[in-house]
Design a protein around this motif. Structure first.
Motif, short mmCIF file in Angstrom:
data_model
loop_
_atom_site.label_atom_id
_atom_site.label_comp_id
_atom_site.label_asym_id
_atom_site.label_seq_id
_atom_site.Cartn_x
_atom_site.Cartn_y
_atom_site.Cartn_z
N TYR A 193 36.37 11.54 -4.43
CA TYR A 193 36.38 11.13 -3.02
C TYR A 193 36.26 9.62 -2.99
O TYR A 193 35.42 9.04 -3.67
CB TYR A 193 35.18 11.78 -2.31
CG TYR A 193 35.04 11.41 -0.84
CD1 TYR A 193 35.90 11.94 0.11
CD2 TYR A 193 34.03 10.55 -0.42
CE1 TYR A 193 35.77 11.60 1.45
CE2 TYR A 193 33.89 10.21 0.91
CZ TYR A 193 34.76 10.74 1.84
OH TYR A 193 34.63 10.40 3.17
N TYR A 218 31.73 14.93 -3.24
CA TYR A 218 32.08 15.40 -1.90
C TYR A 218 33.43 16.13 -1.95
O TYR A 218 34.43 15.64 -1.44
CB TYR A 218 32.11 14.18 -0.98
CG TYR A 218 32.08 14.44 0.51
CD1 TYR A 218 31.46 15.54 1.05
CD2 TYR A 218 32.70 13.55 1.37
CE1 TYR A 218 31.43 15.75 2.42
CE2 TYR A 218 32.68 13.74 2.74
CZ TYR A 218 32.05 14.85 3.25
OH TYR A 218 32.04 15.06 4.61
N PHE A 260 34.23 17.24 9.44
CA PHE A 260 35.13 16.14 9.07
C PHE A 260 36.48 16.75 8.66
O PHE A 260 36.77 16.94 7.49
CB PHE A 260 34.45 15.38 7.92
CG PHE A 260 35.23 14.23 7.36
CD1 PHE A 260 35.94 13.36 8.16
CD2 PHE A 260 35.20 13.99 5.99
CE1 PHE A 260 36.63 12.29 7.62
CE2 PHE A 260 35.87 12.92 5.43
CZ PHE A 260 36.60 12.07 6.26
N GLU A 308 24.69 11.38 2.39
CA GLU A 308 25.30 12.70 2.58
C GLU A 308 25.73 13.23 1.21
O GLU A 308 26.28 12.48 0.40
CB GLU A 308 26.54 12.53 3.48
CG GLU A 308 27.31 13.81 3.73
CD GLU A 308 28.50 13.59 4.68
OE1 GLU A 308 29.10 12.49 4.68
OE2 GLU A 308 28.82 14.52 5.44
N THR A 351 38.98 5.18 6.48
CA THR A 351 38.29 5.02 7.77
C THR A 351 37.10 4.06 7.68
O THR A 351 36.69 3.50 8.70
CB THR A 351 37.79 6.38 8.29
OG1 THR A 351 36.89 6.93 7.33
CG2 THR A 351 38.94 7.34 8.55
N ARG A 367 30.93 9.85 15.41
CA ARG A 367 32.09 9.72 16.30
C ARG A 367 31.89 10.43 17.64
O ARG A 367 32.79 10.44 18.48
CB ARG A 367 33.34 10.26 15.59
CG ARG A 367 33.74 9.45 14.36
CD ARG A 367 35.02 9.97 13.75
NE ARG A 367 35.40 9.24 12.54
CZ ARG A 367 36.18 8.15 12.52
NH1 ARG A 367 36.65 7.67 13.64
NH2 ARG A 367 36.47 7.55 11.37
N SER A 418 28.97 9.35 4.25
CA SER A 418 29.87 9.06 3.14
C SER A 418 31.26 8.81 3.71
O SER A 418 32.12 9.68 3.66
CB SER A 418 29.88 10.25 2.16
OG SER A 418 30.54 9.87 0.98
N PHE A 419 31.46 7.64 4.30
CA PHE A 419 32.78 7.30 4.81
C PHE A 419 33.70 7.03 3.62
O PHE A 419 33.27 7.08 2.46
CB PHE A 419 32.70 6.08 5.75
CG PHE A 419 32.68 6.46 7.22
CD1 PHE A 419 31.77 7.40 7.69
CD2 PHE A 419 33.56 5.91 8.13
CE1 PHE A 419 31.75 7.77 9.04
CE2 PHE A 419 33.56 6.26 9.47
CZ PHE A 419 32.66 7.19 9.93
N ASN A 420 34.94 6.75 3.87
CA ASN A 420 35.93 6.62 2.79
C ASN A 420 36.71 5.32 2.96
O ASN A 420 36.55 4.62 3.96
CB ASN A 420 36.86 7.83 2.84
CG ASN A 420 37.48 7.95 4.22
OD1 ASN A 420 38.44 7.28 4.55
ND2 ASN A 420 36.88 8.77 5.09
N CYS A 448 26.96 11.50 9.18
CA CYS A 448 28.31 10.94 9.00
C CYS A 448 29.28 11.13 10.17
O CYS A 448 29.22 10.40 11.14
CB CYS A 448 28.90 11.49 7.71
SG CYS A 448 30.14 10.37 7.01
N TYR A 449 30.17 12.10 10.11
CA TYR A 449 31.22 12.28 11.13
C TYR A 449 30.62 12.42 12.53
O TYR A 449 31.28 12.11 13.53
CB TYR A 449 32.04 13.52 10.76
CG TYR A 449 33.38 13.64 11.46
CD1 TYR A 449 34.37 12.67 11.29
CD2 TYR A 449 33.67 14.74 12.27
CE1 TYR A 449 35.61 12.80 11.92
CE2 TYR A 449 34.90 14.87 12.90
CZ TYR A 449 35.86 13.90 12.71
OH TYR A 449 37.08 14.02 13.34
N LYS A 466 24.76 19.47 9.71
CA LYS A 466 25.86 18.66 10.26
C LYS A 466 26.63 19.47 11.30
O LYS A 466 27.03 20.61 11.05
CB LYS A 466 26.77 18.22 9.12
CG LYS A 466 27.86 17.25 9.51
CD LYS A 466 28.65 16.81 8.27
CE LYS A 466 29.66 15.72 8.58
NZ LYS A 466 30.39 15.30 7.38
N1 LIG Z 1 32.62 11.78 5.78
C1 LIG Z 1 32.54 12.00 7.09
O1 LIG Z 1 31.92 12.96 7.52
C2 LIG Z 1 33.17 11.12 8.10
C3 LIG Z 1 34.13 10.07 7.78
O2 LIG Z 1 34.34 9.66 6.64
C4 LIG Z 1 34.85 9.51 8.95
O3 LIG Z 1 34.50 9.85 10.09
O4 LIG Z 1 35.77 8.72 8.79
#
Ligand SMILES: NC(=O)CC(=O)C(=O)O
Length: 274
Positions: free
Chosen positions: A213, A46, A113, A40, A180, A154, A175-177, A150-151, A109
């Motif tokens: 990020y 980001y 997020f 992403e 999470t 969920r 691109s999670f962080n 990504c998001y 997308k």
């Molecule tokens: N980056 C995202 O879109 C989602 C994410 O990092 C998360 O769901 O946690």
């Protein structure tokens, strides 16, 4: 089918990121990839400022470079996501190219997020990105492949729609962080794979503590049984997943949940047709 997830580091200069993407695509093809997936927002950090600065229309410089890279390497390419400017909006768009460099899919997308975790991650994606509204499945000679970003992971409803459209594998630029990621990334990827009995392949940007990020990396391939095939760490790298569509059929026939849905009681239906 061999699908390469290329976990790249994202630099400030988007031209540098494009050149890096061209390099990793060529490397993946040397390792016999049929499809290459990028992360992403692989072309810019980001954050709102960088996303706005790198935004460009479909057919723009990044699109051209990725189309040419697909054709030159004769490979399917899901070009991560690129900030797409259209009609005064910016979308997070995953273009898919075939082996001749023709665009065969375009996914914007769909879920934004927008989160605020106490003591952890805050992000307001909708302050810069507009949500898309079309489901995307691309056709390959191996079978249909869904695309999500990504998001979106969920939201099981989207994955049910992708399964209903025939997808037995879904590829996800992501691109999670660091908030999470450790808590949810693996669990969500396995959950989506298991509830639709399909491959779910997440290609994340490499972690970069010095960046704006807090990326988590950890690109991952999960099979239709819900088992992790392979997972990377935080640094840059490539994961090559061997995807066998027959395995999804096998799991779906052994545990036929998709045929046992109580559609007389509940149903997931698509309200817009892409
Ligand atoms: N980056 C995202 O879109 C989602 C994410 O990092 C998360 O769901 O946690």
């Amino acid at each position: 089918m061999k699908i390469a997830l290329c976990q790249t580091t994202v630099h400030k200069d988007w031209h540098k990121n494009l050149r890096n993407a061209e390099r990793v695509i060529a490397d993946a093809v040397k390792s016999k990839a049929d499809m290459v997936v990028l992360p992403e927002m692989f072309i810019c950090p980001y954050n709102k400022k960088a996303i706005s600065a790198a935004a460009q229309p479909e057919g723009g410089e990044a699109w051209q470079a990725m189309s040419e890279a697909a054709a030159k390497n004769h490979v399917y390419l899901v070009a991560g996501s690129i900030p797409e400017s259209a009609d005064g909006h910016i979308y997070s768009t995953a273009y898919t190219f075939d082996r001749e460099g023709r665009q065969i899919g375009k996914y914007r997308k769909m879920h934004m997020f927008d989160i605020d975790v106490e003591g952890g991650q805050y992000y307001s994606e909708s302050s810069v990105i507009t949500a898309g509204d079309e489901v995307c499945v691309v056709e390959t000679e191996f079978g249909p492949i869904g695309v999500a970003i990504c998001y979106d992971v969920r939201f099981p409803e989207l994955f049910r729609l992708l399964a209903k459209r025939g997808a037995k594998a879904v590829v996800m630029p992501a691109s999670f962080n660091r908030t999470t990621g450790p808590a949810h990334w693996e669990l969500l990827m396995r959950a989506r794979a298991l509830d639709q009995e399909m491959y779910v392949l997440g290609c994340a940007a490499a972690g970069d503590l010095a960046g704006s990020y807090n990326g988590w990396g950890h690109s991952i391939a999960v099979d239709p049984w819900g088992s992790i095939m392979e997972e990377l760490g935080e640094g840059p790298g490539m994961l090559m997943a061997a995807v066998d569509f027959a395995k999804a059929d096998e799991v779906r026939s052994q545990i036929p949940v998709l045929q046992q849905l109580r559609t007389d009681i509940y149903e997931v239906c698509e309200k817009t047709v892409g």
